[in-house]
Design a protein around this motif. Structure first.
Motif, mmCIF file in Angstrom:
data_model
loop_
_atom_site.group_PDB
_atom_site.id
_atom_site.type_symbol
_atom_site.label_atom_id
_atom_site.label_comp_id
_atom_site.label_asym_id
_atom_site.label_seq_id
_atom_site.Cartn_x
_atom_site.Cartn_y
_atom_site.Cartn_z
ATOM 1 N N UNK A 188 59.758 29.036 46.697
ATOM 2 C CA UNK A 188 60.301 28.402 47.884
ATOM 3 C C UNK A 188 60.804 26.986 47.633
ATOM 4 N N UNK A 189 60.525 26.420 46.461
ATOM 5 C CA UNK A 189 60.979 25.060 46.163
ATOM 6 C C UNK A 189 62.115 24.989 45.153
ATOM 7 N N UNK A 190 62.116 25.890 44.179
ATOM 8 C CA UNK A 190 63.124 25.785 43.127
ATOM 9 C C UNK A 190 63.478 27.140 42.542
ATOM 10 N N UNK A 191 64.629 27.149 41.864
ATOM 11 C CA UNK A 191 65.111 28.329 41.142
ATOM 12 C C UNK A 191 65.406 27.868 39.720
ATOM 13 N N UNK A 192 64.785 28.515 38.734
ATOM 14 C CA UNK A 192 64.928 28.129 37.327
ATOM 15 C C UNK A 192 65.812 29.166 36.624
ATOM 16 N N UNK A 193 66.849 28.665 35.950
ATOM 17 C CA UNK A 193 67.795 29.520 35.229
ATOM 18 C C UNK A 193 67.771 29.115 33.767
ATOM 19 N N UNK A 194 67.667 30.108 32.866
ATOM 20 C CA UNK A 194 67.708 29.864 31.423
ATOM 21 C C UNK A 194 68.956 30.489 30.834
ATOM 22 N N UNK A 195 69.415 29.886 29.752
ATOM 23 C CA UNK A 195 70.576 30.409 29.050
ATOM 24 C C UNK A 195 70.836 29.582 27.809
ATOM 25 N N UNK A 196 72.075 29.625 27.328
ATOM 26 C CA UNK A 196 72.458 28.883 26.123
ATOM 27 C C UNK A 196 73.696 28.048 26.409
ATOM 28 N N UNK A 205 67.203 23.073 43.133
ATOM 29 C CA UNK A 205 66.381 23.007 44.339
ATOM 30 C C UNK A 205 66.734 24.201 45.219
ATOM 31 N N UNK A 206 65.733 24.752 45.864
ATOM 32 C CA UNK A 206 65.967 25.909 46.726
ATOM 33 C C UNK A 206 66.430 25.424 48.099
ATOM 34 N N UNK A 207 67.622 24.827 48.102
ATOM 35 C CA UNK A 207 68.253 24.317 49.314
ATOM 36 C C UNK A 207 69.703 24.760 49.317
ATOM 37 N N UNK A 208 70.378 24.418 50.374
ATOM 38 C CA UNK A 208 71.773 24.783 50.504
ATOM 39 C C UNK A 208 72.601 24.176 49.372
ATOM 40 N N UNK A 209 73.520 24.931 48.826
ATOM 41 C CA UNK A 209 74.433 24.550 47.742
ATOM 42 C C UNK A 209 73.733 24.375 46.394
#
Length: 123
Positions: free
Chosen positions: A92-100, A111-115
């Motif tokens: 509910x607070x954040x979204x974590x994305x991993x990649x290269x 942040x789990x907010x608009x935009x």
């Protein structure tokens, strides 16, 4: 009998006009009404139970517009140059994305907010 039908029809028209006029004022809660004509166990019953959107424990009060959806975070990370972007954690607070990026692993926290505003980028 003719007077009864005329009075019943007039009552329906007045009640419908009253409900139509009061419906915008009562948009915060549900509206329900019921008319019945005839005796118990017979006759005509008209019901209208409207359900309005309210609090959703997964998406907040206004729905999906005010949260960072995982596919939106991945799209934004790819736009930032992260390849093979994938969501590893979302709450509910954040979204974590991993990649290269530039052949090195990178982790972008939104942040789990608009935009989906960026909180931090860890290389």
């Amino acid at each position: 009998m003719n007077t009864f039908l005329r009075n019943a029809l007039a009552a329906i028209v007045v009640a419908a006009a009253g409900i139509t006029a009061s419906a915008p004022a009562a948009n915060a809660g549900g509206i329900g009404f019921e008319f019945s004509f005839g005796g118990p166990g017979g006759g005509v019953v008209v019901r209208d139970h409207r359900r309005h959107g309210g609090w959703n424990r997964f998406e907040g009060h206004r729905g999906h517009r005010d949260v960072c959806r995982p596919h939106r975070a991945v799209k934004k990370a790819r736009h930032m140059g992260v390849r093979h972007a994938d969501v590893v954690r979302a709450n509910h607070r954040r979204v974590v994305v991993k990649g290269f990026r530039h052949h090195r692993p990178v982790r972008v926290v939104f942040a789990n907010q608009r935009h989906c505003p960026v909180i931090k980028v860890r290389r």
